[in-house]
Design an enzyme around this catalytic site. Structure first.
Site, PDB file in Angstrom:
ATOM      1  N   HIS A 121       8.009  23.567  36.189  1.00 52.94           N
ATOM      2  CA  HIS A 121       8.347  23.467  35.002  1.00 52.94           C
ATOM      3  C   HIS A 121       7.819  21.891  34.509  1.00 52.94           C
ATOM      4  O   HIS A 121       8.012  21.885  33.212  1.00 52.94           O
ATOM      5  CB  HIS A 121       9.903  23.460  34.869  1.00 52.94           C
ATOM      6  CG  HIS A 121      10.693  24.974  35.112  1.00 52.94           C
ATOM      7  ND1 HIS A 121       9.916  26.068  34.799  1.00 52.94           N
ATOM      8  CD2 HIS A 121      11.522  24.981  36.102  1.00 52.94           C
ATOM      9  CE1 HIS A 121      10.789  27.019  35.174  1.00 52.94           C
ATOM     10  NE2 HIS A 121      11.638  26.508  36.079  1.00 52.94           N
ATOM     11  N   ASP A 158       8.515  32.509  41.661  1.00 55.09           N
ATOM     12  CA  ASP A 158       9.926  32.109  41.191  1.00 55.09           C
ATOM     13  C   ASP A 158      10.387  33.081  39.937  1.00 55.09           C
ATOM     14  O   ASP A 158       9.746  33.278  39.063  1.00 55.09           O
ATOM     15  CB  ASP A 158       9.943  30.602  40.496  1.00 55.09           C
ATOM     16  CG  ASP A 158      11.141  29.817  40.257  1.00 55.09           C
ATOM     17  OD1 ASP A 158      11.550  29.037  41.440  1.00 55.09           O
ATOM     18  OD2 ASP A 158      11.922  30.151  39.495  1.00 55.09           O
ATOM     19  N   HIS A 160      12.103  31.970  37.307  1.00 55.43           N
ATOM     20  CA  HIS A 160      11.998  31.353  36.041  1.00 55.43           C
ATOM     21  C   HIS A 160      10.245  31.225  35.887  1.00 55.43           C
ATOM     22  O   HIS A 160       9.753  30.947  36.588  1.00 55.43           O
ATOM     23  CB  HIS A 160      12.584  30.121  35.968  1.00 55.43           C
ATOM     24  CG  HIS A 160      14.222  30.181  36.133  1.00 55.43           C
ATOM     25  ND1 HIS A 160      14.633  29.892  37.380  1.00 55.43           N
ATOM     26  CD2 HIS A 160      15.197  30.502  35.312  1.00 55.43           C
ATOM     27  CE1 HIS A 160      15.994  30.141  37.065  1.00 55.43           C
ATOM     28  NE2 HIS A 160      16.163  30.363  35.964  1.00 55.43           N
ATOM     29  N   ASP A 242      14.793  32.525  43.764  1.00 53.70           N
ATOM     30  CA  ASP A 242      15.800  32.658  42.848  1.00 53.70           C
ATOM     31  C   ASP A 242      15.764  34.147  42.260  1.00 53.70           C
ATOM     32  O   ASP A 242      16.794  34.463  41.531  1.00 53.70           O
ATOM     33  CB  ASP A 242      16.098  31.644  41.843  1.00 53.70           C
ATOM     34  CG  ASP A 242      14.663  30.876  41.388  1.00 53.70           C
ATOM     35  OD1 ASP A 242      13.646  31.633  41.787  1.00 53.70           O
ATOM     36  OD2 ASP A 242      14.938  29.945  40.621  1.00 53.70           O
TER      37      ASP A 242
END
Length: 307
Positions: A121, A158, A160, A242
């Site tokens: 990120h 991931d 996200h 996740d």
């Protein structure tokens, strides 16, 4: 041979009580990998020169200036600095650089970087989403510019969207960035029309409550042929766990077996396209049991591919 690259200083990045990105994550991952026959390597510290491959010096300096002496410093609603955070983040960045050196140098077939804080990120000059430095993008730029590769692919699974990796590699035609992620979900980026400055970004949003079977279909129909067409000389994985059905921060319903399948398929492609050369770096995963099970399955498949 598979390398496991990590450092105890990655545990010294401290977050507030109750924060999902905590030292226990890495402790659980390392415990899960204890019995595996890995080449264990100590991560070096990345230098400012290393980090400037993807981040400007003023951003690095700003992070250093905000490191607290004793308490915690809050960057945004999710992201924190503690006295040990910069060394932890530099070890994480150093880990991916060492992994690239080892894999491209033929010391090992592939490598897994067990590090924190995560990285995908972190944008060019912005820390966010628990992340300080863009580790996967750094590995890609290092392989391209230092080792002279012509093409590198980054695959981010991931849950996200890897907005930071996308930002850092948006204008890099030698890098193909492929990201599967839940949508809608924070950070809100990752729409299919976001295709990079050179048609070098492939975003694959997955709806909430979709399953591992849905993910497999997307990878089989959208990802594998795109990788074959690009012909990468190295594949870098942003390995977040996740998307697991037990993770508290998202709503995808993957199983540990889905992470195992995806890793095995990507390793098969790497064997076909680039001599099996894979560098994987740990991203998210916030249910400790699901994280440790997923990471072990992932590394077991790396080991199998390295035989």
């Amino acid at each position: 041979m598979t390398a496991l690259i990590t450092h105890a200083e990655c545990l010294t990045h401290v977050t507030p009580d109750g924060h999902p990105e905590r030292a226990a994550r890495l402790e659980h991952v390392l415990h899960a990998l204890e019995t595996l026959p890995l080449k264990r390597v100590t991560a070096p510290l990345a230098s400012d020169e290393d980090l400037r491959r993807v981040h400007p010096q003023h951003y690095i300096d700003r992070l250093e200036e905000n490191v607290p002496d004793r308490r915690l410093h809050q960057i945004d609603g999710d992201t924190w600095l503690s006295p040990g955070s910069m060394n932890a983040a530099r070890r994480g960045a150093g880990a991916v650089l060492r992994a690239v050196d080892m894999v491209l140098g033929g010391e090992v077939r592939n490598a897994f970087c067990a590090i924190r804080p995560p990285g995908h990120h972190a944008e060019t000059a912005k820390a966010m989403g628990f992340c300080l430095f863009g580790n996967a993008a750094l590995a890609a730029k290092y392989a391209l510019d230092h080792h002279g590769l012509a093409r590198v692919a980054v695959v981010d699974f991931d849950v996200h969207h890897g907005n930071g990796t996308q930002d850092l590699l948006w204008d890099e035609p030698r890098a193909l960035t492929i990201t599967s992620h839940q949508m809608p979900l924070w950070p809100g980026s990752g729409r299919p029309e976001e295709q990079g400055g050179h048609h070098n970004v492939l975003n694959l949003p997955l709806p909430p409550e979709s399953t591992g079977a849905d993910m497999r279909l997307v990878y089989e129909t959208r990802v594998f042929d795109r990788l074959r067409g690009f012909k990468p000389e190295l594949i870098i994985l942003s390995a977040g766990f996740d998307a697991h059905e037990d993770d508290p921060l998202a709503q995808l319903n993957w199983s540990t077996g889905d992470f195992r399948w995806l890793t095995a398929e990507l390793c098969k492609l790497a064997a076909e396209l680039c001599g099996g050369r894979v560098v994987s770096t740990l991203e998210g995963g916030y249910d400790l049991e699901a994280l440790s099970a997923g990471a072990r399955a992932h590394v077991e498949e790396l080991l199998e591919a390295a035989k």
